[in-house]
Motif scaffolding. Sequence first.
Motif, PDB file in Angstrom:
ATOM      1  N   ILE A  15     -33.545  20.623  -5.546  1.00 54.14           N
ATOM      2  CA  ILE A  15     -32.917  19.805  -6.601  1.00 54.14           C
ATOM      3  C   ILE A  15     -31.929  18.810  -5.982  1.00 54.14           C
ATOM      4  N   VAL A  16     -31.227  19.245  -4.922  1.00 54.65           N
ATOM      5  CA  VAL A  16     -30.295  18.324  -4.246  1.00 54.65           C
ATOM      6  C   VAL A  16     -31.074  17.103  -3.765  1.00 54.65           C
ATOM      7  N   GLU A  17     -32.201  17.354  -3.098  1.00 55.75           N
ATOM      8  CA  GLU A  17     -32.976  16.228  -2.558  1.00 55.75           C
ATOM      9  C   GLU A  17     -33.545  15.353  -3.685  1.00 55.75           C
ATOM     10  N   GLU A  18     -34.135  16.003  -4.685  1.00 56.22           N
ATOM     11  CA  GLU A  18     -34.737  15.228  -5.791  1.00 56.22           C
ATOM     12  C   GLU A  18     -33.699  14.358  -6.500  1.00 56.22           C
ATOM     13  N   SER A  19     -32.530  14.951  -6.763  1.00 57.68           N
ATOM     14  CA  SER A  19     -31.506  14.210  -7.516  1.00 57.68           C
ATOM     15  C   SER A  19     -30.961  13.047  -6.694  1.00 57.68           C
ATOM     16  N   LEU A  20     -30.742  13.311  -5.404  1.00 54.98           N
ATOM     17  CA  LEU A  20     -30.213  12.239  -4.557  1.00 54.98           C
ATOM     18  C   LEU A  20     -31.260  11.137  -4.354  1.00 54.98           C
ATOM     19  N   ARG A  21     -32.513  11.519  -4.270  1.00 52.82           N
ATOM     20  CA  ARG A  21     -33.574  10.499  -4.161  1.00 52.82           C
ATOM     21  C   ARG A  21     -33.618   9.659  -5.434  1.00 52.82           C
ATOM     22  N   ALA A  22     -33.559  10.339  -6.588  1.00 53.61           N
ATOM     23  CA  ALA A  22     -33.639   9.615  -7.864  1.00 53.61           C
ATOM     24  C   ALA A  22     -32.467   8.649  -8.012  1.00 53.61           C
ATOM     25  N   ALA A  23     -31.317   9.032  -7.463  1.00 55.85           N
ATOM     26  CA  ALA A  23     -30.139   8.161  -7.552  1.00 55.85           C
ATOM     27  C   ALA A  23     -30.074   7.185  -6.378  1.00 55.85           C
ATOM     28  N   ALA A  24     -31.170   7.089  -5.618  1.00 53.47           N
ATOM     29  CA  ALA A  24     -31.287   6.164  -4.483  1.00 53.47           C
ATOM     30  C   ALA A  24     -30.180   6.359  -3.452  1.00 53.47           C
ATOM     31  N   LEU A  25     -29.854   7.621  -3.173  1.00 52.45           N
ATOM     32  CA  LEU A  25     -28.759   7.907  -2.256  1.00 52.45           C
ATOM     33  C   LEU A  25     -29.218   8.769  -1.087  1.00 52.45           C
ATOM     34  N   TRP A  26     -30.390   9.359  -1.201  1.00 48.91           N
ATOM     35  CA  TRP A  26     -30.843  10.348  -0.224  1.00 48.91           C
ATOM     36  C   TRP A  26     -30.812   9.797   1.211  1.00 48.91           C
ATOM     37  N   ASP A  27     -31.391   8.625   1.427  1.00 49.17           N
ATOM     38  CA  ASP A  27     -31.479   8.110   2.799  1.00 49.17           C
ATOM     39  C   ASP A  27     -30.099   7.891   3.408  1.00 49.17           C
ATOM     40  N   GLU A  28     -29.130   7.559   2.576  1.00 52.72           N
ATOM     41  CA  GLU A  28     -27.785   7.288   3.099  1.00 52.72           C
ATOM     42  C   GLU A  28     -27.009   8.563   3.409  1.00 52.72           C
ATOM     43  N   VAL A  29     -27.354   9.664   2.772  1.00 50.38           N
ATOM     44  CA  VAL A  29     -26.495  10.865   2.917  1.00 50.38           C
ATOM     45  C   VAL A  29     -27.220  12.116   3.411  1.00 50.38           C
ATOM     46  N   LYS A  30     -28.518  12.009   3.685  1.00 53.74           N
ATOM     47  CA  LYS A  30     -29.279  13.236   3.977  1.00 53.74           C
ATOM     48  C   LYS A  30     -28.753  13.983   5.210  1.00 53.74           C
ATOM     49  N   ASP A  31     -28.078  13.263   6.121  1.00 46.65           N
ATOM     50  CA  ASP A  31     -27.558  13.941   7.313  1.00 46.65           C
ATOM     51  C   ASP A  31     -26.115  14.393   7.156  1.00 46.65           C
ATOM     52  N   LYS A  32     -25.537  14.162   5.988  1.00 44.92           N
ATOM     53  CA  LYS A  32     -24.134  14.588   5.817  1.00 44.92           C
ATOM     54  C   LYS A  32     -23.905  15.277   4.485  1.00 44.92           C
ATOM     55  N   LEU A  33     -24.869  16.089   4.102  1.00 43.71           N
ATOM     56  CA  LEU A  33     -24.773  16.745   2.796  1.00 43.71           C
ATOM     57  C   LEU A  33     -23.576  17.681   2.694  1.00 43.71           C
ATOM     58  N   ASP A  34     -23.110  18.189   3.861  1.00 43.28           N
ATOM     59  CA  ASP A  34     -21.996  19.129   3.786  1.00 43.28           C
ATOM     60  C   ASP A  34     -20.650  18.473   4.068  1.00 43.28           C
ATOM     61  N   LYS A  35     -20.665  17.152   4.140  1.00 40.51           N
ATOM     62  CA  LYS A  35     -19.399  16.394   4.274  1.00 40.51           C
ATOM     63  C   LYS A  35     -18.803  16.156   2.885  1.00 40.51           C
ATOM     64  N   SER A  36     -17.493  15.884   2.884  1.00 42.42           N
ATOM     65  CA  SER A  36     -16.816  15.703   1.597  1.00 42.42           C
ATOM     66  C   SER A  36     -17.343  14.477   0.843  1.00 42.42           C
ATOM     67  N   LEU A  45     -15.659  12.851  -1.101  1.00 38.70           N
ATOM     68  CA  LEU A  45     -14.563  11.876  -1.194  1.00 38.70           C
ATOM     69  C   LEU A  45     -14.548  10.908  -0.013  1.00 38.70           C
ATOM     70  N   ALA A  46     -15.330  11.234   1.030  1.00 39.43           N
ATOM     71  CA  ALA A  46     -15.394  10.324   2.181  1.00 39.43           C
ATOM     72  C   ALA A  46     -16.415   9.207   1.963  1.00 39.43           C
ATOM     73  N   MET A  47     -17.129   9.248   0.854  1.00 40.20           N
ATOM     74  CA  MET A  47     -18.143   8.218   0.590  1.00 40.20           C
ATOM     75  C   MET A  47     -17.491   6.959   0.014  1.00 40.20           C
ATOM     76  N   SER A  48     -18.247   5.841   0.066  1.00 44.34           N
ATOM     77  CA  SER A  48     -17.733   4.610  -0.566  1.00 44.34           C
ATOM     78  C   SER A  48     -17.751   4.790  -2.089  1.00 44.34           C
ATOM     79  N   GLY A  49     -17.049   3.907  -2.788  1.00 46.14           N
ATOM     80  CA  GLY A  49     -16.997   3.995  -4.259  1.00 46.14           C
ATOM     81  C   GLY A  49     -18.396   3.910  -4.883  1.00 46.14           C
ATOM     82  N   GLY A  50     -19.212   3.004  -4.315  1.00 48.34           N
ATOM     83  CA  GLY A  50     -20.563   2.828  -4.851  1.00 48.34           C
ATOM     84  C   GLY A  50     -21.408   4.077  -4.635  1.00 48.34           C
ATOM     85  N   GLN A  51     -21.249   4.668  -3.433  1.00 43.58           N
ATOM     86  CA  GLN A  51     -22.003   5.907  -3.158  1.00 43.58           C
ATOM     87  C   GLN A  51     -21.508   7.028  -4.070  1.00 43.58           C
ATOM     88  N   GLN A  52     -20.190   7.083  -4.274  1.00 45.27           N
ATOM     89  CA  GLN A  52     -19.640   8.128  -5.157  1.00 45.27           C
ATOM     90  C   GLN A  52     -20.215   7.991  -6.569  1.00 45.27           C
TER      91      GLN A  52
END
Length: 266
Positions: A138-159, A161-168
């Motif tokens: 579900i994590v992967e599906e939801s992030l893919r649907a929100a067009a965020l997966w490619d940007e965050v797939k290697d840092k899923l366990d990072k905070s 709050l460290a993401m940009s406003g748009g990514q948040q």
Amino acid sequence: MQNVNEAPTYIHQFDKDEQIISTQDLSVFYGGSVQKLFNASLQFKKKTITALIGGSGSGKSTFLRCLNRMNDKVARVDGEIWYHGLDINKNNINVYQLRKNIGMVFQKPNPFPKSIRENITYALKANGENDKQKLDQIVEESLRAAALWDEVKDKLDKSALAMSGGQQQRLCIARALALKPEILLLDEPASALDPVSTSKLEDTLKQLRTDYTMIMVTHNMQQASRISDYTAFFHLGHVLEYDTTENIFTNPKGEITEDYIRGSFG
Ligand SMILES: Nc1ncnc2c1ncn2[C@@H]1O[C@H](COP(=O)(O)OP(=O)(O)OP(=O)(O)O)[C@@H](O)[C@H]1O
């Protein structure tokens, strides 16, 4: 300018089987008696984006918040809201379940102060889902649907709050999508974002239209005209015009709508 009570209204109607949610004579009173929304009767079409536009204080957010009972403790809401044959403005509705079906994304991104993964899994775990494989999926599906997966797939366990406003903001959309809603309510979702993040968010919303219905408050007329299929124009708590976005922007029927569109399209 025309008086709002004398202004003609034009409200587009859909066939029953095209609608996903509709309101009938929805009125909102703050502080018990101060009416700020007047008899709004609107039908929303499945798998479309509808923009709610109008001046500051015209009642757009007040209307939007009714649709998943966010005004419950804030205001008195009279009238009917029909969703799957039920009037969800009735007291005996399970509001928690309703908000899983009708998710909300707010103006300012509001991720939990947790990892990206936990933002998605938090509500699922609270609902008793503990199967790690299922949660990962579900994590992967939801992030893919929100067009965020490619940007965050290697840092899923990072905070988060460290993401940009748009990514948040796209994470907040992914978080809502993880609960498999049918409808997403968006209250000025791009107003805190820079133009590049706004454009990415708009692309995401356009892609989501294949599977979801979205109702979005926006002050940005260009944005409304770029991504919405239908537009409702609010004025002093009244919906004066509701039509295809093309008609609203190129051929509005009412004088007040025309003045607003002309004045705001800068
Ligand atoms: N919690 C509240 N208590 C009392 N009045 C409220 C509350 N929320 C909104 N209002 C009032 O209701 C009216 C409509 O506000 P609303 O936020 O729905 O307008 P809006 O069209 O979304 O405005 P904006 O574009 O500025 O966000 C305004 O007069 C506002 O002051």
